[in-house]
Design an enzyme around this catalytic site. Sequence first.
Site, PDB file in Angstrom:
ATOM      1  N   TYR A 187       0.774  -6.428   3.263  1.00  0.00           N
ATOM      2  CA  TYR A 187       0.542  -4.991   3.138  1.00  0.00           C
ATOM      3  C   TYR A 187       1.762  -4.302   2.540  1.00  0.00           C
ATOM      4  CZ  TYR A 187      -3.579  -5.363   6.160  1.00  0.00           C
ATOM      5  OH  TYR A 187      -4.792  -5.672   6.690  1.00  0.00           O
ATOM      6  N   LYS A 201      10.284  -9.076  37.941  1.00  0.00           N
ATOM      7  CA  LYS A 201       9.488  -7.875  37.626  1.00  0.00           C
ATOM      8  C   LYS A 201       8.811  -8.064  36.275  1.00  0.00           C
ATOM      9  CE  LYS A 201      13.561  -5.598  35.694  1.00  0.00           C
ATOM     10  NZ  LYS A 201      14.629  -4.618  35.964  1.00  0.00           N
TER      11      LYS A 201
END
Length: 362
Positions: A253, A35
């Site tokens: 950042y 899946k």
Amino acid sequence: MPRPIQATIHTQALVDNLNRVRSHVPDARIWAVVKANAYGHGIDRVFAGLRGADGFALLDLAEAQRVRDLGWRGPVLLLEGVFEQRDLELCSRLDLWHTVHCEQQIDMLAAHKTNLPQRVFLKLNSGMNRLGFVPAQYRSAWTRLNALPQVDEISHMTHFSDADGVPGVQKQMAVFDAATRDLPGERSVSNSAAVLRHDGLASDWVRPGIAVYGSAPDYPEHTAAHWGLQPTMTLEAKIIAVQNLLPGDTVGYGSSFVADAPMRVGTVACGYADGYPRTCPTGTPVLVDGLRSRTLGRVSMDMLSVDLTPVPQAGQGSSVTLWGRAGNGHVLDIDEVAAQAGTLSYELMCALAARVPVEVSE
Ligand SMILES: *Cc1c(COP(=O)(O)O)cnc(C)c1O
């Protein structure tokens, strides 16, 4: 030149992991669970490695079609069954086995015009409370199904909510045994954790997913190496810049990492838009030229930074393994990275971004 980032799917590792799973349950038949596009690996890319399985279990009709297009003639199971009436046409056409977890799916079967009786897996809700008939309704569901000319064989199935624990499995197994007692048909209960940790369970069909993809279902209690599993997906990128920091300099950042001594930092062409979790903090392990180091500062969209202190010979162009197997054979467990990100290997594999080129190796 394309951005220097690449994922590699290791075919032999899939073969070996499947054999490893089989060694735990030599008498069971194995559904290779593919899946979510084979847990992010790509159904096409894992097919060669997993064709030794006894069947493929998945969710989506398009995935089932894909498996048939690849030439697979053996069993294919829809783990959630059909979603609407006309899905049954495709089940007949592609010869799919399907889960029946609710009354509506029985209604659809009853209305299905076919002269090819269907093989179904009746699902018991033994405590997960996601899909399946509760024990009090299980027998009447079975009786109703059994009376339908559209239905051939009925198997019994349930799913564990706590397959890494002993009491949870025993409790659900007792519920399952009681609900299915005296009913004919094959049984399917075990996922990866149950196959590895409770290999004595009576399960004619087992449904391993994550173990086949080389990750320990019960990390950190056990590692993939403990279970003899090998990584089937490597994510690797190159260092595209090097910075020399002085004490007090920061990285990335938010300036969340501050150097306390002079150090070299490599900028790697991999970020969260490639599927590397933004939540990985400073200190998440990486392999630089196959040697262990760590990330520094925040992961940005297209880049992340790594400490070159433990690898003084590394520089621009060096390979950084984010998870999987490095060129020198050393392995960085995807489970370790996932734990740093506060999630599971499943999520990391499935989140590999479409922009990352993928190569299949032997
Ligand atoms: C996904 C899934 C599995 C496989 O689980 P793993 O933990 O990856 O082994 C087995 N059974 C069902 C019903 C599933 O949905």
